[in-house]
Design a protein around this motif. Structure first.
Motif, PDB file in Angstrom:
ATOM      1  N   LEU A   1      49.290  32.967 -49.367  1.00  0.00           N
ATOM      2  CA  LEU A   1      48.005  33.099 -50.072  1.00  0.00           C
ATOM      3  C   LEU A   1      47.562  34.555 -50.123  1.00  0.00           C
ATOM      4  N   ASP A   2      47.704  35.261 -49.012  1.00  0.00           N
ATOM      5  CA  ASP A   2      47.298  36.671 -48.957  1.00  0.00           C
ATOM      6  C   ASP A   2      48.108  37.512 -49.935  1.00  0.00           C
ATOM      7  N   THR A   3      49.409  37.246 -50.009  1.00  0.00           N
ATOM      8  CA  THR A   3      50.260  37.971 -50.964  1.00  0.00           C
ATOM      9  C   THR A   3      49.816  37.707 -52.394  1.00  0.00           C
ATOM     10  N   ALA A   4      49.500  36.452 -52.702  1.00  0.00           N
ATOM     11  CA  ALA A   4      49.045  36.083 -54.052  1.00  0.00           C
ATOM     12  C   ALA A   4      47.717  36.760 -54.375  1.00  0.00           C
ATOM     13  N   MET A   5      46.802  36.812 -53.396  1.00  0.00           N
ATOM     14  CA  MET A   5      45.498  37.442 -53.634  1.00  0.00           C
ATOM     15  C   MET A   5      45.644  38.939 -53.866  1.00  0.00           C
ATOM     16  N   LYS A   6      46.566  39.583 -53.159  1.00  0.00           N
ATOM     17  CA  LYS A   6      46.796  41.016 -53.380  1.00  0.00           C
ATOM     18  C   LYS A   6      47.386  41.277 -54.762  1.00  0.00           C
ATOM     19  N   ARG A   7      48.306  40.407 -55.173  1.00  0.00           N
ATOM     20  CA  ARG A   7      48.866  40.540 -56.532  1.00  0.00           C
ATOM     21  C   ARG A   7      47.772  40.332 -57.578  1.00  0.00           C
ATOM     22  N   MET A   8      46.922  39.331 -57.348  1.00  0.00           N
ATOM     23  CA  MET A   8      45.826  39.067 -58.270  1.00  0.00           C
ATOM     24  C   MET A   8      44.891  40.274 -58.368  1.00  0.00           C
ATOM     25  N   ASP A   9      44.570  40.864 -57.229  1.00  0.00           N
ATOM     26  CA  ASP A   9      43.663  42.018 -57.226  1.00  0.00           C
ATOM     27  C   ASP A   9      44.274  43.196 -57.965  1.00  0.00           C
ATOM     28  N   ALA A  10      45.581  43.406 -57.797  1.00  0.00           N
ATOM     29  CA  ALA A  10      46.250  44.517 -58.484  1.00  0.00           C
ATOM     30  C   ALA A  10      46.204  44.335 -60.000  1.00  0.00           C
ATOM     31  N   PHE A  11      46.485  43.128 -60.470  1.00  0.00           N
ATOM     32  CA  PHE A  11      46.438  42.871 -61.912  1.00  0.00           C
ATOM     33  C   PHE A  11      45.004  42.925 -62.429  1.00  0.00           C
ATOM     34  N   ASN A  12      44.064  42.488 -61.607  1.00  0.00           N
ATOM     35  CA  ASN A  12      42.663  42.553 -62.027  1.00  0.00           C
ATOM     36  C   ASN A  12      42.216  44.008 -62.188  1.00  0.00           C
ATOM     37  N   GLN A  13      42.668  44.874 -61.274  1.00  0.00           N
ATOM     38  CA  GLN A  13      42.302  46.286 -61.382  1.00  0.00           C
ATOM     39  C   GLN A  13      42.910  46.906 -62.637  1.00  0.00           C
TER      40      GLN A  13
END
Length: 205
Positions: A37-49
């Protein structure tokens, strides 16, 4: 954009809070789930930025630049209105002398008033013509100016949500239990919740 960034940061905080939970030290399977989950959230944050940066560059900044032309446009309208007032004032002065008896002093004042009127009329006509010529072009160019920004906004959203579909699809595969339907998971959760409710420390008084 602010809400999108806040949502992304909140999701990351949830995964970080879960990682710091003592249960992660006690249960390897739970740790694996939270790590995924943490890995997915970091990927999500990177794409959101990336999405936020793209929108800032191709939508927000062009809109600000477009808005910056309005003060000059408003000033041109005000100058035209002032020129119109000056023109009307001197035109009324000329008409007043034209209505009087044509004596020597009146004719002299009429001549002087017409001389004063000429450059003022020319100034008004020039300012009026400029607005009549350029205002339609200004309004007509809005679509051509905005369209690339709108297209960029749509592309940024498409890329972002496409990546979100991939990220959470991968996460689902990592966390999914084969052979379990949504109904089975719901029944299992309800059974576990019933067990918790049966404990004396959570029972209603």
């Amino acid at each position: 954009m602010e809400n999108s960034s806040t949502m992304s940061k909140s999701a990351m905080k949830i995964s970080l809070d879960l990682l710091s939970n003592p249960l992660c030290e006690q249960d390897q399977d739970f740790l694996n789930m939270v790590t995924a989950l943490d890995t997915a959230m970091k990927r999500m944050d990177a794409f959101n930025q990336e999405k936020v940066n793209q929108i800032q560059k191709t939508v927000i900044e062009p809109l600000k630049k477009f808005g910056s032309v309005f003060p000059s446009l408003n000033m041109a309208v005000k100058r035209r209105e002032q020129a119109l007032q000056d023109y009307r004032r001197l035109q009324a002065k000329v008409e007043k002398y034209e209505e009087k008896e044509k004596t020597g002093p009146v004719l002299a004042k009429l001549h002087q008033a017409r001389e004063e009127l000429r450059p003022v009329r020319e100034d008004f006509e020039a300012k009026n013509k400029q607005l009549l010529d350029e205002m339609p072009r200004f309004y007509g160019s809005r679509l051509d100016y905005f369209q690339p920004s709108f297209e960029s906004l749509i592309r940024a959203q498409v890329v972002y949500y496409s990546e979100m579909h991939k990220i959470f699809g991968d996460l689902t595969q990592q966390l999914d239990q084969p052979g379990h339907s949504d109904e089975q998971r719901e029944r299992e959760n309800e059974a576990k919740l019933s067990e918790l409710r049966a404990l004396s420390i959570v029972a209603d008084d």
